[in-house]
Design an enzyme around this catalytic site. Structure first.
Site, PDB file in Angstrom:
ATOM      1  N   MET A 784     -32.581 -23.472  14.586  1.00 19.98           N
ATOM      2  CA  MET A 784     -33.676 -24.094  13.972  1.00 19.98           C
ATOM      3  C   MET A 784     -34.700 -23.456  13.593  1.00 19.98           C
ATOM      4  O   MET A 784     -35.648 -23.204  14.538  1.00 19.98           O
ATOM      5  CB  MET A 784     -33.867 -25.492  15.089  1.00 19.98           C
ATOM      6  CG  MET A 784     -32.713 -26.370  15.196  1.00 19.98           C
ATOM      7  SD  MET A 784     -32.943 -27.665  16.454  1.00 19.98           S
ATOM      8  CE  MET A 784     -34.365 -28.534  15.806  1.00 19.98           C
ATOM      9  N   THR A 785     -34.941 -22.810  12.441  1.00 20.08           N
ATOM     10  CA  THR A 785     -35.879 -21.921  12.075  1.00 20.08           C
ATOM     11  C   THR A 785     -37.388 -22.531  12.099  1.00 20.08           C
ATOM     12  O   THR A 785     -38.140 -21.966  12.161  1.00 20.08           O
ATOM     13  CB  THR A 785     -35.856 -21.193  10.552  1.00 20.08           C
ATOM     14  OG1 THR A 785     -35.762 -22.357   9.790  1.00 20.08           O
ATOM     15  CG2 THR A 785     -34.399 -20.646  10.577  1.00 20.08           C
ATOM     16  N   CYS A 786     -37.567 -23.782  11.789  1.00 17.53           N
ATOM     17  CA  CYS A 786     -38.772 -24.614  11.819  1.00 17.53           C
ATOM     18  C   CYS A 786     -39.408 -24.487  13.337  1.00 17.53           C
ATOM     19  O   CYS A 786     -40.781 -24.540  13.452  1.00 17.53           O
ATOM     20  CB  CYS A 786     -38.564 -25.951  11.624  1.00 17.53           C
ATOM     21  SG  CYS A 786     -37.455 -27.029  12.665  1.00 17.53           S
ATOM     22  N   VAL A 787     -38.719 -24.232  14.441  1.00 21.43           N
ATOM     23  CA  VAL A 787     -39.247 -23.970  15.843  1.00 21.43           C
ATOM     24  C   VAL A 787     -38.818 -22.799  16.518  1.00 21.43           C
ATOM     25  O   VAL A 787     -39.010 -22.667  17.494  1.00 21.43           O
ATOM     26  CB  VAL A 787     -38.891 -25.232  16.576  1.00 21.43           C
ATOM     27  CG1 VAL A 787     -39.825 -26.759  16.232  1.00 21.43           C
ATOM     28  CG2 VAL A 787     -37.439 -25.660  16.749  1.00 21.43           C
TER      29      VAL A 787
END
Length: 819
Positions: A784-787
């Site tokens: 999950m690249t956003c986090v």
């Protein structure tokens, strides 16, 4: 001293470098006068003198002698308790309030309660908040008005009623107008400073400041190359102070220590010169740093009200910009973020560093347990773009939102990803596409290579600028990655005036805004710019530049530009130095007045370098590597002869690092200035600017650093075998594997400044669940690249882990879907 020195400046500088830095002797007849350790001793003695003589005062928002009375009356807490809390957590100053007496200049133009009233307002609030507060209440003058007291003004006042007429509110303190962007603290602080005198420490907490306001109807309707050794003193320091003289000398010594090679450019074409040495006994940068000034600067930047209100003492700007070698990179970075990135970013940085909401979170919610309320919330600007038209989308996004203080968040059409990951991928994809060797699409992707523009020099063998159109297939040509960094491809005046030229310049302007926005949002730009290009963009003070021009003269200027070419295209620089030998030989023949005209022509025709005459080289007046760029009108049909070879060398240099790139540099600078002034980057060397923009090339991927930085969670601990195997695998990555891994996990191929420890959120590794009947080895890792959230199955062995990661990294890029 006005009398001329018997030796010119370059000779004296080379003599200095010989004695102190073990440079070559000025001539073969000169004895060796080098004194080992002398330069270090001089610099250390100057640093000791500076620490003894400097009297730079640290400005504080709450003077100790006035803190008790001010704190007790305005915050209702004991002075001792408040002082202790603010000493432990300076961001509590942001919760302080000031009392203002608002007086209308024309009482009849506003409701009676607002013609003369007392308000409590956050000291860090801007006058824009006061304007919003008043505009919602004084738009209509009612027939009768009560005398009720007005409530406190919030840090960002919302509209509670719509005024019936279009007007703005102007504010005055002490008769002087106050900008709406000024903080309340800053305006009151400056007024107290004016009344007391600049040498006295203002105390604004023990009295009420009067602010007058009035309603006002609203009616709707050349390139310079930076040269070393600055000699002028900043006006912010007293010229006659001993510390200023010491600073001046230290700056000159630092310039010689870091850019000594440029002293020898004068002699490189002289047969009698000693040549250019490859290295000298220079001192490490740490020896020029001053620990006392660094501590003072850090202490000053720990005053949030002073910083946010832009009332920093003038010496901080002088030290940060003109004497930047005195304080480390990290301190100057904080100074840049505090003074150039705007009010919201400054407040967000303080709140993020002290447990509140910050620029990274941008939510504005929650405060610290000490009662400090969040102010200066950082808004977010979400945009959705097409991945297939990434350059066109970038240009449009920068035009619409590049200048806003909002934190840019990007999503891609037909993909589910949102937040940090897609945003970082947007920046990395733009950096990738703008470096395509086949050219950059301008105004649409469809069409032939003629629809593309060439932005950067491409000095790779077999490809170069316009000539690269013959192999414009991106699958074959790949991407530009010059050894000396990205430098603009030259364009002529005629091309610049064409439609194609306008597209190139518009793209450079958009790229300038793109880079500045990335700096503002703390995003990494994966474009290895040439240090010379960055230096040209930042430029230097006009006064300093004029002094350098006068010192060099026309001949020295040409030699300096030829020397500059060495850092842009070493191969071309070497070729031009060979051509300079023809020029030197011709000058020797021309200087011999005893020769007849026939003898002179005969000797000129006999000039050869490496057994070749100038005619044997078959040169014409076009730019090497760019056959369509003519150096003079009709240059393609004009041969270079022994009489014109000097003009040819000058024209090549001017087209490569002068007039041929001036417009691109100015366009880039103009785009950058839309976000914040590029001159604010003068606090940094070109090497430091490259780190600011593109991150450090020397990233720490050691096992120990990775184990300290990885946050193991949800099924794993730091002692888990999988976590240790992952850290071991990552520590063995080669640079290409590192870029791929980071792109897969974070959306960016580079780490932020500070490396893994600076990742926000931190790299978190959790255990990936396995469905019934299957084995962990059957699964690929997902993210999950956003986090920065990495899901790793509990693989049976390290070899299986590496194979699965190789597949995931190779196939998991280029889109965002549910994992």
């Amino acid at each position: 001293m006005t009398a001329a020195h018997p030796l010119n400046l370059p000779v004296r500088l080379r003599a200095f470098l010989h004695v102190f830095l073990d440079g070559p002797t000025p001539s073969a007849k000169t004895a060796n006068y080098h004194v080992p350790g002398a330069f270090r001793a001089v610099v250390q003695r100057l640093q000791e003198s500076l620490s003894r003589t400097e009297r730079f005062e640290v400005a504080t928002a709450v003077p100790s002698e006035a803190g008790a009375a001010g704190a007790s009356s305005f915050l209702g807490a004991s002075a001792a308790s408040l002082a202790a809390r603010e000493a432990f957590n300076p961001s509590l100053q942001l919760a302080r309030q000031l009392k203002l007496k608002l007086e209308a200049e024309d009482p009849a133009s506003v409701p009676r309660p607002y013609s003369n009233l007392m308000v409590s307002v956050h000291a860090v609030a801007t006058f824009k908040a006061l304007e919003d507060y008043l505009k919602a209440r004084i738009g209509v003058v009612p027939a009768a008005a009560s005398g009720a007291a007005a409530p406190a003004v919030p840090a960002s006042a919302p509209d509670v009623a719509a005024p019936t007429t279009q007007f703005s509110v102007e504010f005055f303190i002490g008769g002087a107008p106050v900008s709406r962007d000024t903080t309340v603290f800053g305006a009151v602080y400056r007024e107290e400073q004016r009344r007391r005198g600049e040498g006295m420490q203002p105390n604004i907490w023990s009295h009420v400041c009067t602010v007058k306001y009035r309603k006002k109807a609203v009616i709707e309707r050349g390139l310079r190359v930076k040269l070393p050794y600055p000699t002028t003193l900043p006006s912010t320091l007293p010229a006659d102070a001993p510390s200023t003289k010491i600073l001046h000398l230290l700056r000159l010594l630092h310039g010689l220590n870091t850019r000594w090679s440029e002293v020898y450019t004068e002699s490189q074409a002289s047969a009698a010169g000693a040549g250019i040495p490859t290295r000298l006994a220079t001192l490490p940068p740490s020896l020029f740093a001053n620990s006392k000034l660094t501590a003072k600067m850090n202490r000053q930047l720990d005053e949030p009200l002073i910083v946010a209100s832009h009332v920093l003492p003038r010496w901080t700007a002088a030290v940060s910009r003109d004497f930047s070698f005195l304080v480390p990179f990290e301190t100057r970075l904080v100074y840049l973020q505090s003074t150039a990135f705007g009010y919201s970013r400054s407040m967000g940085r303080w709140q993020a560093g002290n447990g509140g909401s910050g620029a990274g979170g941008g939510t504005g919610g929650g405060g610290s347990n000490d009662g400090a309320s969040p102010v200066g919330r950082l808004p977010r600007q979400k945009v959705r773009i097409s991945r297939s038209r990434i350059i066109d989308s970038m240009v449009k996004v920068m035009e619409l939102y590049g200048t806003t203080q909002a934190l840019l968040e990007v999503e891609f059409f037909d993909e589910v990803g949102t937040g940090l990951g897609p945003t970082l991928e947007f920046y990395s994809e733009v950096c990738r596409e703008v470096r395509r060797r086949g050219g950059v699409p301008a105004g649409g992707l469809a069409g032939s290579a003629d629809d593309r523009v060439f932005v950067w020099r491409d000095d790779t063998e077999g490809a170069g600028g316009e000539d690269a159109k013959i192999s414009a297939d991106p699958a074959v040509a790949g991407f530009i990655n010059p050894a000396m960094g990205l430098f603009p491809a030259p364009i002529t005046k005629e091309v610049a005036a064409s439609e194609k030229g306008r597209k190139i310049l518009h793209l450079f302007k958009s790229l300038g805004t793109f880079v500045a926005k990335a700096l503002l949002d703390s995003r990494i730009v994966d474009m290895p710019f040439s240090p010379i290009f960055l230096e040209m963009v930042v430029g230097e003070e006009e006064e300093e530049e004029s002094a350098a021009e006068r010192a060099l003269g026309p001949v020295g200027r040409k030699r300096a530009e030829l020397h500059l070419l060495r850092h842009v295209d070493p191969a071309l620089h070497t070729s031009l130095l060979e051509l300079q030998k023809y020029v030197v030989a011709k000058r020797e023949i021309d200087s011999n007045k005893a020769l007849s005209n026939a003898a002179r022509l005969s000797r000129l025709a006999a000039i050869k370098v490496r057994d070749a005459s100038i005619d044997d080289l078959c040169l014409d007046f076009t730019l090497p590597g760019h056959s369509t760029v003519e150096l003079v009108p009709g240059g393609r049909d004009r041969a270079v002869t022994i009489d014109t070879v000097e003009d040819y060398v000058d024209a090549v240099v001017e087209m490569t690092v002068g007039e041929g790139v001036r417009r691109q540099v100015e366009a880039f600078r103009k785009g950058f200035d839309r976000v914040f002034p590029v001159e604010d980057l003068r606090s940094f060397s070109v090497q430091e600017m490259a780190i600011l923009v593109g991150g450090s090339e020397d990233e720490d991927w050691s096992y120990e650093t990775l184990m300290d930085s990885i946050k193991a969670d949800h099924g794993y601990t730091s002692e888990s075998r999988t976590i240790r195997s992952l850290a071991t695998m990552m520590s063995t990555f080669i640079p290409a594997q590192r870029r791929g891994f980071l792109q897969f996990v974070t959306g960016s191929p580079k780490l932020p400044i500070g490396g893994f420890r600076a990742l926000s959120p931190p790299l978190t590794v959790v255990r990936k669940n396995v469905e019934g009947g299957r084995k962990p080895d059957d699964y690929l890792p997902s993210v999950m690249t956003c986090v920065n959230y990495l899901k790793v199955p509990d693989y049976s062995e390290a070899g299986v882990m590496r194979k699965r990661f190789d597949v995931a990294v190779a196939e998991g890029q280029g889109c965002f879907h549910l994992s």
